[in-house]
Design a protein around this motif. Structure first.
Motif, PDB file in Angstrom:
ATOM      1  N   ASN A   1       6.980  46.179  77.579  1.00  0.00           N
ATOM      2  CA  ASN A   1       6.291  46.158  79.224  1.00  0.00           C
ATOM      3  C   ASN A   1       7.075  47.100  80.189  1.00  0.00           C
ATOM      4  OD1 ASN A   1       9.044  44.968  79.164  1.00  0.00           O
ATOM      5  ND2 ASN A   1       8.098  42.726  79.866  1.00  0.00           N
ATOM      6  N   TYR A   2       6.862  46.901  81.402  1.00  0.00           N
ATOM      7  CA  TYR A   2       7.250  47.742  82.388  1.00  0.00           C
ATOM      8  C   TYR A   2       6.772  49.453  81.906  1.00  0.00           C
ATOM      9  CZ  TYR A   2      10.253  44.192  84.487  1.00  0.00           C
ATOM     10  OH  TYR A   2      10.805  43.091  85.085  1.00  0.00           O
TER      11      TYR A   2
ATOM     12  N   THR B   1       4.033  52.265  82.576  1.00  0.00           N
ATOM     13  CA  THR B   1       2.794  52.793  83.283  1.00  0.00           C
ATOM     14  C   THR B   1       1.635  53.147  82.387  1.00  0.00           C
ATOM     15  OG1 THR B   1       3.237  55.032  83.093  1.00  0.00           O
ATOM     16  CG2 THR B   1       4.167  53.813  85.043  1.00  0.00           C
TER      17      THR B   1
ATOM     18  N   TYR C   1      11.299  34.454  82.886  1.00  0.00           N
ATOM     19  CA  TYR C   1      11.238  35.401  84.156  1.00  0.00           C
ATOM     20  C   TYR C   1      11.751  34.539  85.329  1.00  0.00           C
ATOM     21  CZ  TYR C   1       9.730  38.816  87.460  1.00  0.00           C
ATOM     22  OH  TYR C   1       9.596  39.898  88.505  1.00  0.00           O
TER      23      TYR C   1
ATOM     24  N   LEU D   1      13.784  39.240  89.146  1.00  0.00           N
ATOM     25  CA  LEU D   1      13.128  40.302  88.155  1.00  0.00           C
ATOM     26  C   LEU D   1      13.952  40.552  86.803  1.00  0.00           C
ATOM     27  CD1 LEU D   1      12.301  43.067  90.636  1.00  0.00           C
ATOM     28  CD2 LEU D   1      11.009  41.006  89.927  1.00  0.00           C
TER      29      LEU D   1
ATOM     30  N   HIS E   1       1.409  52.468  88.103  1.00  0.00           N
ATOM     31  CA  HIS E   1       2.085  50.950  88.159  1.00  0.00           C
ATOM     32  C   HIS E   1       2.501  50.655  86.883  1.00  0.00           C
ATOM     33  CE1 HIS E   1       2.165  47.002  89.741  1.00  0.00           C
ATOM     34  NE2 HIS E   1       1.416  46.692  88.615  1.00  0.00           N
ATOM     35  N   ASN E   2       3.831  49.855  87.033  1.00  0.00           N
ATOM     36  CA  ASN E   2       4.502  49.013  85.952  1.00  0.00           C
ATOM     37  C   ASN E   2       4.966  47.773  86.517  1.00  0.00           C
ATOM     38  OD1 ASN E   2       7.432  49.125  86.097  1.00  0.00           O
ATOM     39  ND2 ASN E   2       6.954  51.421  86.497  1.00  0.00           N
ATOM     40  N   ASP E   3       4.880  46.785  85.470  1.00  0.00           N
ATOM     41  CA  ASP E   3       5.383  45.603  85.671  1.00  0.00           C
ATOM     42  C   ASP E   3       6.102  44.946  84.603  1.00  0.00           C
ATOM     43  OD1 ASP E   3       5.916  43.253  87.391  1.00  0.00           O
ATOM     44  OD2 ASP E   3       3.953  43.442  88.532  1.00  0.00           O
ATOM     45  N   ASN E   4       6.532  43.682  84.793  1.00  0.00           N
ATOM     46  CA  ASN E   4       7.214  42.584  83.676  1.00  0.00           C
ATOM     47  C   ASN E   4       6.178  42.146  82.931  1.00  0.00           C
ATOM     48  OD1 ASN E   4       6.734  39.998  84.362  1.00  0.00           O
ATOM     49  ND2 ASN E   4       7.317  41.057  86.532  1.00  0.00           N
TER      50      ASN E   4
END
Length: 198
Positions: A15-16, A18, A93, A97, A186-189
């Motif tokens: 994860n995280y 792009t 989570y 973060l 864009h990236n995210d957990n």
């Protein structure tokens, strides 16, 4: 995003990442004479159709079509899912973060009889390792619903599309067929990817 991704049980999803990084990583996967890639949108849709067709062939009264298209709560890892964890690991989570990881034995001790009701225990949901629950095993395809969104090569309104929902959403809000989209950086957990090998 430099480690070459692996496809095996008991690992957390990458994860995280792009969309650009996910594409490069998918192409680096060791696949012998075959080519690694992110899935195209049509490949995602055909995978869902394969699952649907197999389930209906095994049980003509199956409601799998509704579960894939309208409410995937009972076939994936969402904040409103409930199932027994008997193997693997999970990560909680928090608002800072951070992921806090536990193994399934710790989870069994935390929740009576090993039942996970995420909306009451963890308002943000929990991330599971692959294979941590057989609920998410659909024709030997794990986590097509929930856990993390998965980048695809499909174009979206704002950039590229990701599919399948995540552990922070309700199964009725982000079923397996759901498309989200964002720009390529864009990236995210709760955003990963799935590899296609052909």
């Amino acid at each position: 995003a430099t480690a070459v991704p692996l496809t095996k049980a008991n690992l957390y999803p990458y994860n995280y990442v792009t969309r650009t990084q996910a594409k490069v990583l998918a192409e680096q996967v060791e696949s012998g004479i075959y080519t690694g890639s992110l899935l195209f949108g049509i490949q995602w849709d055909l995978t869902l159709k394969f699952i649907e067709t197999k389930f209906i062939a095994q049980n003509s009264n199956s409601d799998i079509k509704m579960k894939l298209k309208s409410n995937s709560t009972y076939i994936g890892n969402y904040y409103d899912s409930e199932f027994t964890l008997s193997k693997g690991k999970f990560a909680k989570y928090d608002s800072m973060l951070n992921w806090y990881t536990y193994d399934s034995k710790e989870m069994l001790n935390l929740v009576e009889e090993g039942k996970k009701k995420a909306q009451t225990l963890y308002s943000n949901g929990i991330l599971l390792t692959t294979g941590a629950t057989e609920v998410s095993n659909l024709q030997n395809i794990y986590d097509i619903a929930g856990n993390v969104w998965e980048w695809t090569l499909e174009k979206g309104l704002e950039g590229n599309a990701y599919r399948g929902g995540n552990c922070h959403r309700a199964g009725s809000d982000a079923p397996a067929s759901k498309r989200g989209n964002n720009n390529n950086i864009h990236n995210d957990n709760d955003l990963g990817f799935r590899i296609s090998i052909f």
